[in-house]
Design a protein around this motif. Sequence first.
Motif, PDB file in Angstrom:
ATOM      1  N   ALA A  76       0.822  -1.209   0.000  1.00 32.22           N
ATOM      2  CA  ALA A  76       0.000   0.000   0.000  1.00 32.22           C
ATOM      3  C   ALA A  76       0.858   1.262   0.000  1.00 32.22           C
ATOM      4  CB  ALA A  76      -0.931   0.004   1.207  1.00 32.22           C
ATOM      5  N   LEU A  77       2.002   1.219   0.687  1.00 30.00           N
ATOM      6  CA  LEU A  77       2.912   2.369   0.654  1.00 30.00           C
ATOM      7  C   LEU A  77       3.403   2.628  -0.767  1.00 30.00           C
ATOM      8  CD1 LEU A  77       5.058   1.853   3.857  1.00 30.00           C
ATOM      9  CD2 LEU A  77       3.521   3.730   3.385  1.00 30.00           C
ATOM     10  N   CYS A  78       3.756   1.576  -1.459  1.00 25.46           N
ATOM     11  CA  CYS A  78       4.222   1.750  -2.850  1.00 25.46           C
ATOM     12  C   CYS A  78       3.098   2.246  -3.752  1.00 25.46           C
ATOM     13  CB  CYS A  78       4.789   0.442  -3.385  1.00 25.46           C
ATOM     14  SG  CYS A  78       6.374   0.023  -2.661  1.00 25.46           S
ATOM     15  N   PHE A  79       1.914   1.699  -3.568  1.00 25.02           N
ATOM     16  CA  PHE A  79       0.795   2.139  -4.406  1.00 25.02           C
ATOM     17  C   PHE A  79       0.404   3.589  -4.115  1.00 25.02           C
ATOM     18  CE2 PHE A  79      -1.108  -2.340  -5.231  1.00 25.02           C
ATOM     19  CZ  PHE A  79      -0.086  -2.583  -6.131  1.00 25.02           C
ATOM     20  N   SER A  80       0.558   4.012  -2.869  1.00 30.23           N
ATOM     21  CA  SER A  80       0.164   5.381  -2.522  1.00 30.23           C
ATOM     22  C   SER A  80       1.085   6.423  -3.143  1.00 30.23           C
ATOM     23  CB  SER A  80       0.099   5.555  -1.011  1.00 30.23           C
ATOM     24  OG  SER A  80       1.390   5.488  -0.461  1.00 30.23           O
ATOM     25  N   ILE A  81       2.331   6.055  -3.429  1.00 29.31           N
ATOM     26  CA  ILE A  81       3.233   6.996  -4.102  1.00 29.31           C
ATOM     27  C   ILE A  81       3.318   6.719  -5.599  1.00 29.31           C
ATOM     28  CG2 ILE A  81       4.590   7.454  -2.031  1.00 29.31           C
ATOM     29  CD1 ILE A  81       6.736   5.568  -3.137  1.00 29.31           C
ATOM     30  N   ASN A  82       2.355   5.937  -6.109  1.00 20.20           N
ATOM     31  CA  ASN A  82       2.252   5.588  -7.533  1.00 20.20           C
ATOM     32  C   ASN A  82       3.499   4.893  -8.064  1.00 20.20           C
ATOM     33  OD1 ASN A  82      -0.350   6.585  -7.838  1.00 20.20           O
ATOM     34  ND2 ASN A  82       0.418   8.653  -8.177  1.00 20.20           N
ATOM     35  N   TYR A 139       4.511   1.377  -9.148  1.00 18.29           N
ATOM     36  CA  TYR A 139       3.954   0.071  -9.475  1.00 18.29           C
ATOM     37  C   TYR A 139       5.002  -0.894 -10.010  1.00 18.29           C
ATOM     38  CZ  TYR A 139      -0.277   2.816  -9.178  1.00 18.29           C
ATOM     39  OH  TYR A 139      -1.260   3.645  -8.748  1.00 18.29           O
TER      40      TYR A 139
END
Length: 106
Positions: A56-62, A64
């Motif tokens: 989720a941390l990676c997805f929140s900063i876009n 992928y």
Amino acid sequence: MIGDWTIILSYLISIIVSFVVALIIKLPLTGEKPIRFSWVNSATFPTPIIAIGLLALCFSINFYWIMNGLALAIIFGVISPFIVKYLFDYIFPEPPVLDELSKESD
């Protein structure tokens, strides 16, 4: 931008991979009895929570990476059981017992 189903699929993959790897490295399946008062690290908690949290941390900063985040889901699913087994007590140490705390204040 990736779709909602890809994000949900990535979360499910990270949960499944973390659970399987946790069982492979011999983390207990569940905590001690009674489970609601147990703070023993296990395959069911906090291993999948850490995996989806990192994802989720990676997805929140876009971020992928490749395959719309599915590769990250597998990587974090593999890493999280090792974090729980070997680093969790260093990152989150157990609080002092109340009896020891009261003896120190006397």
